[in-house]
Design a protein around this motif. Structure first.
Motif, PDB file in Angstrom:
ATOM      1  N   HIS A 146       0.829  -1.207   0.000  1.00 14.13           N
ATOM      2  CA  HIS A 146       0.000   0.000   0.000  1.00 14.13           C
ATOM      3  C   HIS A 146       0.869   1.265   0.000  1.00 14.13           C
ATOM      4  N   GLU A 147       2.026   1.166   0.622  1.00 14.86           N
ATOM      5  CA  GLU A 147       2.940   2.319   0.674  1.00 14.86           C
ATOM      6  C   GLU A 147       3.378   2.737  -0.726  1.00 14.86           C
ATOM      7  N   THR A 148       3.627   1.769  -1.598  1.00 18.99           N
ATOM      8  CA  THR A 148       4.052   2.085  -2.964  1.00 18.99           C
ATOM      9  C   THR A 148       2.944   2.779  -3.742  1.00 18.99           C
ATOM     10  N   VAL A 149       1.706   2.327  -3.535  1.00 16.57           N
ATOM     11  CA  VAL A 149       0.573   2.959  -4.217  1.00 16.57           C
ATOM     12  C   VAL A 149       0.406   4.399  -3.750  1.00 16.57           C
ATOM     13  N   VAL A 150       0.502   4.623  -2.445  1.00 15.46           N
ATOM     14  CA  VAL A 150       0.369   5.983  -1.909  1.00 15.46           C
ATOM     15  C   VAL A 150       1.482   6.880  -2.435  1.00 15.46           C
ATOM     16  N   LYS A 151       2.683   6.311  -2.587  1.00 17.94           N
ATOM     17  CA  LYS A 151       3.799   7.103  -3.115  1.00 17.94           C
ATOM     18  C   LYS A 151       3.513   7.563  -4.539  1.00 17.94           C
ATOM     19  N   ALA A 152       2.937   6.693  -5.360  1.00 22.63           N
ATOM     20  CA  ALA A 152       2.608   7.066  -6.739  1.00 22.63           C
ATOM     21  C   ALA A 152       1.510   8.122  -6.782  1.00 22.63           C
ATOM     22  N   LEU A 153       0.507   7.980  -5.920  1.00 20.31           N
ATOM     23  CA  LEU A 153      -0.567   8.976  -5.883  1.00 20.31           C
ATOM     24  C   LEU A 153      -0.055  10.330  -5.391  1.00 20.31           C
ATOM     25  N   ASP A 154       0.825  10.311  -4.369  1.00 15.78           N
ATOM     26  CA  ASP A 154       1.395  11.563  -3.864  1.00 15.78           C
ATOM     27  C   ASP A 154       2.252  12.247  -4.918  1.00 15.78           C
ATOM     28  N   ALA A 155       2.995  11.449  -5.710  1.00 14.65           N
ATOM     29  CA  ALA A 155       3.828  12.030  -6.769  1.00 14.65           C
ATOM     30  C   ALA A 155       2.962  12.715  -7.822  1.00 14.65           C
ATOM     31  N   GLY A 156       1.841  12.072  -8.204  1.00 16.91           N
ATOM     32  CA  GLY A 156       0.944  12.705  -9.163  1.00 16.91           C
ATOM     33  C   GLY A 156       0.339  13.981  -8.624  1.00 16.91           C
ATOM     34  N   ASN A 157      -0.033  13.988  -7.346  1.00 10.15           N
ATOM     35  CA  ASN A 157      -0.566  15.200  -6.731  1.00 10.15           C
ATOM     36  C   ASN A 157       0.486  16.290  -6.633  1.00 10.15           C
ATOM     37  N   ALA A 158       1.756  15.890  -6.418  1.00 11.10           N
ATOM     38  CA  ALA A 158       2.832  16.875  -6.267  1.00 11.10           C
ATOM     39  C   ALA A 158       3.121  17.606  -7.577  1.00 11.10           C
ATOM     40  N   VAL A 159       3.022  16.909  -8.708  1.00  7.16           N
ATOM     41  CA  VAL A 159       3.309  17.555  -9.997  1.00  7.16           C
ATOM     42  C   VAL A 159       2.089  18.273 -10.559  1.00  7.16           C
ATOM     43  N   GLY A 160       0.925  18.117  -9.889  1.00  7.26           N
ATOM     44  CA  GLY A 160      -0.255  18.863 -10.311  1.00  7.26           C
ATOM     45  C   GLY A 160      -1.154  18.140 -11.281  1.00  7.26           C
ATOM     46  N   MET A 161      -1.221  16.824 -11.212  1.00  8.30           N
ATOM     47  CA  MET A 161      -2.136  16.088 -12.068  1.00  8.30           C
ATOM     48  C   MET A 161      -3.580  16.418 -11.659  1.00  8.30           C
ATOM     49  N   GLU A 162      -4.403  16.733 -12.635  1.00 12.70           N
ATOM     50  CA  GLU A 162      -5.769  17.157 -12.339  1.00 12.70           C
ATOM     51  C   GLU A 162      -6.711  15.971 -12.143  1.00 12.70           C
ATOM     52  N   ARG A 163      -6.522  14.912 -12.876  1.00 20.08           N
ATOM     53  CA  ARG A 163      -7.380  13.733 -12.765  1.00 20.08           C
ATOM     54  C   ARG A 163      -6.516  12.527 -12.406  1.00 20.08           C
ATOM     55  N   ILE A 164      -6.833  11.892 -11.310  1.00 19.66           N
ATOM     56  CA  ILE A 164      -6.057  10.744 -10.830  1.00 19.66           C
ATOM     57  C   ILE A 164      -7.008   9.575 -10.663  1.00 19.66           C
ATOM     58  N   ARG A 165      -6.668   8.453 -11.278  1.00 24.67           N
ATOM     59  CA  ARG A 165      -7.484   7.260 -11.206  1.00 24.67           C
ATOM     60  C   ARG A 165      -6.629   6.100 -10.689  1.00 24.67           C
ATOM     61  N   LEU A 166      -7.286   5.201  -9.962  1.00 23.23           N
ATOM     62  CA  LEU A 166      -6.588   4.036  -9.392  1.00 23.23           C
ATOM     63  C   LEU A 166      -7.380   2.795  -9.709  1.00 23.23           C
ATOM     64  N   ALA A 167      -6.663   1.760 -10.186  1.00 21.06           N
ATOM     65  CA  ALA A 167      -7.305   0.492 -10.518  1.00 21.06           C
ATOM     66  C   ALA A 167      -6.397  -0.661 -10.088  1.00 21.06           C
ATOM     67  N   THR A 168      -7.034  -1.783  -9.752  1.00 26.02           N
ATOM     68  CA  THR A 168      -6.293  -2.984  -9.346  1.00 26.02           C
ATOM     69  C   THR A 168      -6.258  -3.962 -10.503  1.00 26.02           C
ATOM     70  N   VAL A 169      -5.052  -4.289 -10.946  1.00 22.27           N
ATOM     71  CA  VAL A 169      -4.866  -5.172 -12.101  1.00 22.27           C
ATOM     72  C   VAL A 169      -3.725  -6.127 -11.792  1.00 22.27           C
ATOM     73  N   GLU A 170      -3.892  -7.393 -12.116  1.00 20.72           N
ATOM     74  CA  GLU A 170      -2.808  -8.356 -11.958  1.00 20.72           C
ATOM     75  C   GLU A 170      -1.638  -7.960 -12.852  1.00 20.72           C
ATOM     76  N   ASP A 171      -0.423  -8.080 -12.323  1.00 23.46           N
ATOM     77  CA  ASP A 171       0.711  -7.643 -13.126  1.00 23.46           C
ATOM     78  C   ASP A 171       0.926  -8.519 -14.346  1.00 23.46           C
ATOM     79  N   THR A 172       0.318  -9.700 -14.380  1.00 18.85           N
ATOM     80  CA  THR A 172       0.415 -10.525 -15.588  1.00 18.85           C
ATOM     81  C   THR A 172      -0.375  -9.953 -16.742  1.00 18.85           C
ATOM     82  N   ALA A 173      -1.299  -9.024 -16.424  1.00 24.95           N
ATOM     83  CA  ALA A 173      -2.095  -8.398 -17.473  1.00 24.95           C
ATOM     84  C   ALA A 173      -1.475  -7.108 -17.976  1.00 24.95           C
ATOM     85  N   PHE A 174      -0.305  -6.737 -17.416  1.00 19.05           N
ATOM     86  CA  PHE A 174       0.337  -5.491 -17.840  1.00 19.05           C
ATOM     87  C   PHE A 174       0.784  -5.605 -19.296  1.00 19.05           C
TER      88      PHE A 174
END
Length: 204
Positions: A176-204
């Motif tokens: 969960h810490e890694t996900v929060v870090k990515a969301l905080d980074a997007g907020n820090a650079v000023g991203m206006e729309r932020i979306r979060l989804a759960t996907v198996e990494d095999t589907a990447f």
């Protein structure tokens, strides 16, 4: 009573006061001793010499009292130390204003539509907590911020528009810490729309 000392053998001889001024032989060595020494005061009949006992006074020892001043100083120093070294973490929150129902963005969108939308920067997090931004690895926090900032600003000099949306695709096994870090980074650079989804990494 008159007490004189024989100058020959050192014997002390006691004679009567009426013999003062005369002389006589020493009973020890026979040397003639002049009876002219100081007289010893006589003790009157019925009067006994009184001896006064010597009394020693013991000084009173001061009561032992523990001085608390050094302990109080140590407590204050420890308090200041912990206050200066304590790490206060700032919890970040993303402000999500309510969407306008009249806008197209308020309508439900599938994951495929979001991935195909050109305005979104896609950040993927696999089960090993590895982060990629548009397919490029971002091993550090600073690298993640730089890539998101570049994507938001666009390619300068080529006229490419910047992207203002962030789509985070995270594997359920990641931290969960890694996900929060990515969301905080997007907020820090000023991203206006932020979306979060759960996907198996095999589907990447």
């Amino acid at each position: 009573m008159l007490r004189v000392k024989c100058p020959q053998c050192g014997t002390v001889v006691t004679v009567a006061d009426n013999l003062r001024g005369t002389s006589g032989p020493c009973p020890a060595c026979g040397h003639v001793i002049p009876f002219d020494g100081p007289s010893k005061p006589s003790v009157e009949a019925g009067e006994e010499a009184q001896s006064v006992p010597i009394r020693f006074t013991r000084p009173e020892m001061p009561e032992e009292v523990m001085d608390m001043t050094p302990m109080v100083d140590v407590v204050f120093q420890l308090l200041i130390f912990f206050m200066m070294t304590a790490a206060f973490s700032l919890q970040k929150a993303l402000e999500m204003p309510p969407s306008d129902k009249q806008e197209k963005t308020a309508q439900a969108q599938t994951l495929e539509e979001l991935e195909n939308e050109s305005d979104f920067v896609i950040v993927r997090i696999d089960r090993d907590n590895n982060i990629t931004v548009d397919g490029e690895d971002a091993p550090s926090d600073q690298e993640l911020l730089n890539k998101l900032r570049e994507a938001k600003l666009g390619e300068l000099g080529k006229g490419a528009p910047g992207r203002t949306g962030l789509l985070v695709l995270a594997d359920p096994q990641c931290r969960h810490e890694t996900v929060v870090k990515a969301l905080d980074a997007g907020n820090a650079v000023g991203m206006e729309r932020i979306r979060l989804a759960t996907v198996e990494d095999t589907a990447f």
